[in-house]
Motif scaffolding. Sequence first.
Motif, short mmCIF file in Angstrom:
data_model
loop_
_atom_site.label_atom_id
_atom_site.label_comp_id
_atom_site.label_asym_id
_atom_site.label_seq_id
_atom_site.Cartn_x
_atom_site.Cartn_y
_atom_site.Cartn_z
N GLU A 102 48.34 108.49 56.09
CA GLU A 102 47.47 108.97 57.18
C GLU A 102 46.09 109.35 56.65
OE1 GLU A 102 47.32 112.53 60.55
OE2 GLU A 102 49.03 112.38 59.19
N GLU A 162 44.10 106.15 55.73
CA GLU A 162 43.56 105.47 56.90
C GLU A 162 42.35 106.21 57.47
OE1 GLU A 162 46.81 104.97 59.61
OE2 GLU A 162 47.85 103.54 58.32
N GLN A 163 42.41 107.53 57.48
CA GLN A 163 41.26 108.33 57.95
C GLN A 163 40.04 108.11 57.05
OE1 GLN A 163 42.80 112.32 57.90
NE2 GLN A 163 43.67 112.18 59.98
N GLN A 164 40.27 108.08 55.73
CA GLN A 164 39.17 107.89 54.79
C GLN A 164 38.55 106.50 54.91
OE1 GLN A 164 38.26 110.22 51.51
NE2 GLN A 164 38.23 111.12 53.54
N VAL A 165 39.38 105.48 55.06
CA VAL A 165 38.86 104.11 55.22
C VAL A 165 37.99 104.04 56.48
CG1 VAL A 165 39.48 101.72 55.71
CG2 VAL A 165 40.69 102.98 53.91
N SER A 166 38.44 104.61 57.59
CA SER A 166 37.67 104.62 58.84
C SER A 166 36.35 105.37 58.66
CB SER A 166 38.47 105.28 59.97
OG SER A 166 39.63 104.56 60.24
N PHE A 167 36.42 106.52 57.99
CA PHE A 167 35.22 107.32 57.74
C PHE A 167 34.16 106.53 56.98
CE2 PHE A 167 32.84 110.01 54.78
CZ PHE A 167 32.23 110.92 55.65
N TRP A 168 34.58 105.87 55.89
CA TRP A 168 33.62 105.16 55.04
C TRP A 168 33.14 103.85 55.68
CZ3 TRP A 168 30.92 107.68 51.80
CH2 TRP A 168 31.45 108.79 51.14
N LYS A 169 33.97 103.22 56.52
CA LYS A 169 33.52 102.04 57.27
C LYS A 169 32.33 102.39 58.16
CE LYS A 169 37.46 98.89 57.56
NZ LYS A 169 38.62 98.45 58.38
N GLU A 170 32.42 103.57 58.77
CA GLU A 170 31.33 104.01 59.65
C GLU A 170 30.12 104.46 58.85
OE1 GLU A 170 30.69 107.38 63.10
OE2 GLU A 170 32.72 106.59 62.76
N LYS A 171 30.37 105.11 57.74
CA LYS A 171 29.29 105.68 56.92
C LYS A 171 28.52 104.60 56.15
CE LYS A 171 28.08 109.81 54.71
NZ LYS A 171 27.69 111.07 55.30
N PRO A 211 28.45 100.79 56.60
CA PRO A 211 28.92 99.59 57.30
C PRO A 211 28.67 98.28 56.56
CG PRO A 211 26.95 100.51 58.35
CD PRO A 211 27.39 101.50 57.33
#
Length: 293
Positions: A128, A131-140, A142
């Motif tokens: 969990e 997955e949160q970290q991957v989403s965070f860095w995808k946004e940060k 791009p």
Amino acid sequence: MSHKAGFVNIIGNPNVGKSTLMNAFVGERLSIITSKAQTTRHRILGIVNGEDFQLVLSDTPGIIKPAYEMQESMMNFVKSAFEDADILIYMVEIGEQDLKDEDFFKKIIHAKIPVLLLLNKIDNSNQEQLEQQVSFWKEKVPNAEIFPISALQNFNVPEVFGRIVELLPESPAYYPKDQLTDKPERFFVNETIREKILLNYAKEIPYAVEIVTEEFFEDEKIIRIRSVIMVERDTQKGIIIGHKGAALKKVGTDARADLEKFFGKQIHIELYVKVNKNWRSNANMLKRFGYNQ
């Protein structure tokens, strides 16, 4: 057959695993690795050769807000990593949220070259959190390709290496194919001794130390080394030497063991300690020690 070659520069905050990653790629301990921040002070090149490629890796100091002249010089090494990179590796660890210098971060997200964001130390997380970290860095970031890895456990490291080779531009080799690094032997002697000081002493001692190898004589079976450990104050000199020289002897013994593995020869090493007041803020001293290039 076409040949690929390029400069792959690794940046990130202190102690995120940059040196561990580079050593995993190169297969040699070119960069010293300890649990303390600011272990890497210079920009160290490691060269990985294949039949049809050459990877020139650059391990840089961890990004910090400089407090004195030596740290300013360390951050200049990081700035130079943006200037000659064909591929940029931005390394973060689980739980990390930002880079300690906003200007560097802007350079990453506006880079015109491929950026690989490596999310390191995932063995310290659960699914969990990952997955949160991957989403965070995808946004940060791009513009980056994201790879969860564990540099220490070699998890996903071969996959990252393969992707780097794919992204390399076509080019002849920059260095001879049997070359491992651009640094001279004395540099690795200095770094090995400094690593042992980082491991064996507490508080400010390791950060007030610089090593100068004054003699390096090599013959067929043995290498004879004479190195000076530079400190800033007399009290530091006493701590480095220790009671009846025991602390300094341990540094020499530990360093000799690693250097014998590195060079593949018997090592005879002599260590001395000298006081050089405030060398970290002295421009001439910093230039002598390889900073302010």
